[in-house]
Design a protein around this motif. Structure first.
Motif, mmCIF file in Angstrom:
data_model
loop_
_atom_site.group_PDB
_atom_site.id
_atom_site.type_symbol
_atom_site.label_atom_id
_atom_site.label_comp_id
_atom_site.label_asym_id
_atom_site.label_seq_id
_atom_site.Cartn_x
_atom_site.Cartn_y
_atom_site.Cartn_z
ATOM 1 N N ALA A 182 0.828 -1.205 0.000
ATOM 2 C CA ALA A 182 0.000 0.000 0.000
ATOM 3 C C ALA A 182 0.864 1.257 0.000
ATOM 4 O O ALA A 182 0.600 2.213 -0.745
ATOM 5 N N LEU A 183 1.911 1.269 0.821
ATOM 6 C CA LEU A 183 2.759 2.456 0.942
ATOM 7 C C LEU A 183 3.508 2.751 -0.351
ATOM 8 O O LEU A 183 3.523 3.895 -0.833
ATOM 9 N N VAL A 184 4.138 1.740 -0.923
ATOM 10 C CA VAL A 184 4.926 1.952 -2.142
ATOM 11 C C VAL A 184 4.027 2.401 -3.293
ATOM 12 O O VAL A 184 4.367 3.328 -4.040
ATOM 13 N N TYR A 185 2.853 1.777 -3.412
ATOM 14 C CA TYR A 185 1.965 2.186 -4.510
ATOM 15 C C TYR A 185 1.390 3.575 -4.265
ATOM 16 O O TYR A 185 1.182 4.340 -5.211
ATOM 17 N N ALA A 186 1.132 3.900 -2.999
ATOM 18 C CA ALA A 186 0.620 5.241 -2.684
ATOM 19 C C ALA A 186 1.629 6.321 -3.052
ATOM 20 O O ALA A 186 1.262 7.415 -3.501
ATOM 21 N N VAL A 187 2.911 6.023 -2.900
ATOM 22 C CA VAL A 187 3.966 7.011 -3.188
ATOM 23 C C VAL A 187 4.272 7.089 -4.679
ATOM 24 O O VAL A 187 4.399 8.179 -5.242
ATOM 25 N N PHE A 188 4.382 5.951 -5.354
ATOM 26 C CA PHE A 188 4.854 5.936 -6.740
ATOM 27 C C PHE A 188 3.763 5.721 -7.783
ATOM 28 O O PHE A 188 3.992 5.964 -8.975
ATOM 29 N N GLY A 189 2.607 5.245 -7.383
ATOM 30 C CA GLY A 189 1.534 5.032 -8.342
ATOM 31 C C GLY A 189 0.718 6.298 -8.534
ATOM 32 O O GLY A 189 0.343 6.959 -7.570
ATOM 33 N N ARG A 190 0.454 6.648 -9.761
ATOM 34 C CA ARG A 190 -0.333 7.843 -10.049
ATOM 35 C C ARG A 190 -1.819 7.555 -9.948
ATOM 36 O O ARG A 190 -2.262 6.420 -10.104
ATOM 37 N N ARG A 191 -2.574 8.623 -9.739
ATOM 38 C CA ARG A 191 -4.027 8.478 -9.625
ATOM 39 C C ARG A 191 -4.592 7.951 -10.930
ATOM 40 O O ARG A 191 -4.271 8.464 -12.001
ATOM 41 N N PRO A 192 -5.451 6.898 -10.887
ATOM 42 C CA PRO A 192 -6.000 6.346 -12.138
ATOM 43 C C PRO A 192 -6.952 7.311 -12.817
ATOM 44 O O PRO A 192 -7.532 8.199 -12.186
ATOM 45 N N SER A 193 -7.099 7.152 -14.125
ATOM 46 C CA SER A 193 -8.039 7.973 -14.878
ATOM 47 C C SER A 193 -9.459 7.743 -14.383
ATOM 48 O O SER A 193 -9.862 6.613 -14.116
ATOM 49 N N LEU A 194 -10.227 8.805 -14.248
ATOM 50 C CA LEU A 194 -11.615 8.695 -13.794
ATOM 51 C C LEU A 194 -12.591 8.834 -14.946
ATOM 52 O O LEU A 194 -13.743 9.209 -14.758
ATOM 53 N N ALA A 195 -12.112 8.569 -16.176
ATOM 54 C CA ALA A 195 -13.004 8.622 -17.334
ATOM 55 C C ALA A 195 -14.144 7.638 -17.160
ATOM 56 O O ALA A 195 -13.977 6.590 -16.551
ATOM 57 N N PRO A 196 -15.346 7.969 -17.658
ATOM 58 C CA PRO A 196 -16.482 7.062 -17.496
ATOM 59 C C PRO A 196 -16.164 5.679 -18.031
ATOM 60 O O PRO A 196 -15.622 5.546 -19.133
ATOM 61 N N PRO A 197 -16.485 4.619 -17.278
ATOM 62 C CA PRO A 197 -16.253 3.251 -17.759
ATOM 63 C C PRO A 197 -16.990 2.996 -19.059
ATOM 64 O O PRO A 197 -18.055 3.538 -19.303
ATOM 65 N N ASP A 198 -16.391 2.139 -19.891
ATOM 66 C CA ASP A 198 -16.989 1.651 -21.134
ATOM 67 C C ASP A 198 -16.979 2.680 -22.263
ATOM 68 O O ASP A 198 -17.350 2.367 -23.381
ATOM 69 N N ALA A 199 -16.576 3.915 -21.968
ATOM 70 C CA ALA A 199 -16.573 4.911 -23.032
ATOM 71 C C ALA A 199 -15.365 5.817 -22.907
ATOM 72 O O ALA A 199 -15.487 7.027 -22.854
ATOM 73 N N PRO A 200 -14.174 5.304 -22.849
ATOM 74 C CA PRO A 200 -12.989 6.135 -22.698
ATOM 75 C C PRO A 200 -12.703 6.896 -23.975
ATOM 76 O O PRO A 200 -12.776 6.353 -25.072
ATOM 77 N N ASP A 201 -12.399 8.181 -23.843
ATOM 78 C CA ASP A 201 -12.048 8.942 -25.029
ATOM 79 C C ASP A 201 -10.557 8.786 -25.290
ATOM 80 O O ASP A 201 -9.824 8.136 -24.564
ATOM 81 N N ALA A 202 -10.088 9.380 -26.382
ATOM 82 C CA ALA A 202 -8.704 9.193 -26.784
ATOM 83 C C ALA A 202 -7.732 9.713 -25.743
ATOM 84 O O ALA A 202 -6.700 9.113 -25.473
ATOM 85 N N SER A 203 -8.063 10.850 -25.137
ATOM 86 C CA SER A 203 -7.152 11.423 -24.146
ATOM 87 C C SER A 203 -7.064 10.539 -22.915
ATOM 88 O O SER A 203 -6.001 10.381 -22.315
ATOM 89 N N ALA A 204 -8.193 9.949 -22.517
ATOM 90 C CA ALA A 204 -8.169 9.068 -21.356
ATOM 91 C C ALA A 204 -7.349 7.824 -21.649
ATOM 92 O O ALA A 204 -6.594 7.334 -20.789
ATOM 93 N N ARG A 205 -7.466 7.284 -22.898
ATOM 94 C CA ARG A 205 -6.690 6.099 -23.285
ATOM 95 C C ARG A 205 -5.202 6.414 -23.248
ATOM 96 O O ARG A 205 -4.380 5.623 -22.779
ATOM 97 N N GLU A 206 -4.854 7.611 -23.722
ATOM 98 C CA GLU A 206 -3.447 8.008 -23.742
ATOM 99 C C GLU A 206 -2.919 8.178 -22.313
ATOM 100 O O GLU A 206 -1.808 7.772 -21.987
ATOM 101 N N ALA A 207 -3.767 8.768 -21.446
ATOM 102 C CA ALA A 207 -3.352 8.968 -20.041
ATOM 103 C C ALA A 207 -3.143 7.633 -19.363
ATOM 104 O O ALA A 207 -2.175 7.446 -18.617
ATOM 105 N N ALA A 208 -4.054 6.683 -19.615
ATOM 106 C CA ALA A 208 -3.912 5.363 -18.990
ATOM 107 C C ALA A 208 -2.653 4.678 -19.486
ATOM 108 O O ALA A 208 -1.936 4.027 -18.709
ATOM 109 N N GLY A 209 -2.322 4.855 -20.752
ATOM 110 C CA GLY A 209 -1.145 4.218 -21.282
ATOM 111 C C GLY A 209 0.132 4.758 -20.679
ATOM 112 O O GLY A 209 1.152 4.066 -20.622
ATOM 113 N N SER A 210 0.098 6.010 -20.204
ATOM 114 C CA SER A 210 1.293 6.588 -19.580
ATOM 115 C C SER A 210 1.394 6.258 -18.107
ATOM 116 O O SER A 210 2.328 6.680 -17.434
#
Length: 505
Positions: free
Chosen positions: A475-503
């Motif tokens: 929990a600690l390591v992921y809290a420090v180094f993991g970025r906040r996940p995209s909050l794009a609506p499920p099932d309908a991700p737009d291109a920018s959300a897909r790109e953000a998730a890929g990064s």
């Protein structure tokens, strides 16, 4: 939908087949998320699910261990039972919220966190743990059935009768788990009543054997033993189910308040566990035999009047079945997540065949069963706890789930990340495993040590808290180094959300 997506859903059922989740009908849905229009049920289903999973009379040895080996008195043991069991299943309830949100099994949703390839490690570990505990339940139930045959018919154990006993239990497991979700939910409620009453009757006779003078004469143990006891009970109860909660909540409507699911899970499991663990503590205060018995079924049977053998053995068999069919159902879903391309009920069939083979080996071939196998499964608790730590942080950040991306295992998936791995989550999981193992010793006796971390004999290690260290570090390591996940609506991700998730965001 890509070709890879289609292949990953082989055997999961067409839209027409999936339309009903009905009692007595084979559930054709596999691991694909349940759409909102097919959601149904109430939060109370989680109460009956976890009550059924924990009504086995074999909860008694947990309580016996608190007194015999942890040095607690009865009041401390009850406190530990409440905190350890209710608290750990509250955690199961929290983790099941992802199922309600994403509509898919726990390890399938885990693809969004670890990446399509990175999720393979946690999924494989979870499957191994499930099959392992199912094998223990199966062999224990077979021994109970053998004892029942001997009592009723005078048949003594032999190879043929052992195989028959295994097949009877596995057949019951396959019937319930193979039919699937709706049947499981129905069975849980009514079986809880039947086997719950039987267990209460057995517990009533066991209470009559308690030596109250010895119980009340036990001195209180140190606070450190209470803390260690809580960890011991949590590891032996809720933590083992932490990666399965979402499997049973995925059909529930999103509108159900999360607090109700957490409460239903905590008290559904907590009520039977607190009663059983407390009674086990009472019994052990006068006689430590139960805490060290290699065959707890026989040990408990020896404490009862001879005429109670039949209802007791039926209660033991039924309680183990209630736990086993849930575990087998989850194992089948986990196999599909690993990539087994068959229908869900065939995945369950593969799982029970492995259980049968394991039962044959441990009952007819191996000289020692519980010691080495339980040690192996204890080691698996460390990577499972590491996974829980990562998932908890990711869920707390408001993870949204893209149903199509979950089922697309190709490079086009939103959850492909970098080469199929979400590096912050995978790295946090790996680091947590290493730290947990540093505090862990796996052994069957003082002379048979399989593995011992360099800090295994510190206070944390001696009290078996390596799994807790692993969860905290993950929990600690992921809290420090993991970025906040995209909050794009499920099932309908737009291109920018897909790109953000890929990064990795």
């Amino acid at each position: 939908m890509t070709a890879s997506t289609t292949n990953d859903q082989v055997g999961t059922g067409t839209a027409e087949e999936i339309a009903g989740d009905r009692v007595g009908a084979i559930e054709t849905r596999g691991i694909e998320p349940v759409p909102d229009e097919e959601r149904h049920g109430h939060a109370s289903q989680m109460f009956w699910t976890w009550f059924a999973a924990n009504i086995s009379i074999l909860g008694l040895p947990l309580g016996a261990t608190l007194v015999a080996f942890r040095g607690l008195n009865i009041w401390q043991a009850i406190l530990v039972a409440v905190i350890g069991s209710v608290g750990s299943f509250a955690l199961v309830g929290v983790l099941s919220l992802a199922g309600k949100k994403g509509g898919a099994p726990a390890l399938t949703l885990s693809r969004a966190v670890f990446g399509q390839r990175g999720n393979a490690g946690p999924t494989l570990i979870s499957w191994l743990s499930r099959v392992g505990w199912e094998t223990i339940s199966t062999t224990t139930a077979a021994y109970a059935l053998l004892a029942l045959f001997q009592w009723i018919f005078g048949w003594h154990q032999n190879t043929v009768l052992t195989v028959i006993s295994l097949l009877v239990f596995i057949g019951c497991t396959l019937l319930i788990s193979g039919l699937g979700h709706a049947t499981i939910m129905w069975i849980n409620k009514w079986a809880t009543v039947v086997f719950g009453v039987l267990n209460l009757i057995v517990m009533g006779f066991l209470v009559a054997t308690v030596d109250w003078d010895k119980v009340l004469g036990v001195h209180a143990g140190p606070v450190s033993s209470v803390v260690a006891g809580v960890g011991f009970i949590a590891a032996g109860t809720g933590i083992g189910w932490a990666n399965a909660g979402a499997d049973y909540a995925r059909y529930l409507p999103r509108s159900i308040p999360g607090g109700r699911l957490v409460t239903a899970s905590a008290f559904g499991a907590g009520i039977p566990l607190v009663l059983l663990i407390s009674l086990g503590s009472l019994l052990s205060a006068g006689d430590s035999t139960l805490a060290s018995a290699s065959d707890p079924v026989a040990a408990i049977n020896g404490m009862l009047p001879s005429w109670m053998a039949v209802p007791y053995l039926i209660a033991a068999f039924g309680g183990l079945l209630m736990s086993n069919h849930l575990s087998t159902y989850s194992a089948g879903l986990t196999m599909l997540t690993l990539g087994l391309r068959v229908r869900r009920h065939w995945a369950v069939t593969v799982d029970v065949v492995l259980m049968f083979l394991g039962g044959i080996y441990f009952m007819l071939i191996a000289k020692d069963f519980y010691g080495p196998f339980s040690t192996f499964l204890t080691l698996l608790a460390v990577p499972i706890s590491a996974w829980v730590g990562v998932i908890l942080v990711d869920s707390a950040r408001g993870r949204g789930y893209d149903s199509k991306a979950l089922m697309d295992t190709s490079r086009t998936s939103r959850y492909w990340y970098h080469g199929g791995f979400h590096l912050p989550a995978v790295a946090a999981w790996a680091a947590a495993i290493v730290m947990g193992l540093l505090f862990t010793e796996a052994s069957t006796s003082a002379d048979d040590v399989w593995f011992a971390g360099p800090w295994a004999h510190t206070w944390l290690g001696d009290n078996g808290l390596g799994w807790a260290i692993s969860m905290a570090v993950g929990a600690l390591v992921y809290a420090v180094f993991g970025r906040r996940p995209s909050l794009a609506p499920p099932d309908a991700p737009d291109a920018s959300a897909r790109e953000a998730a890929g990064s990795g965001r």
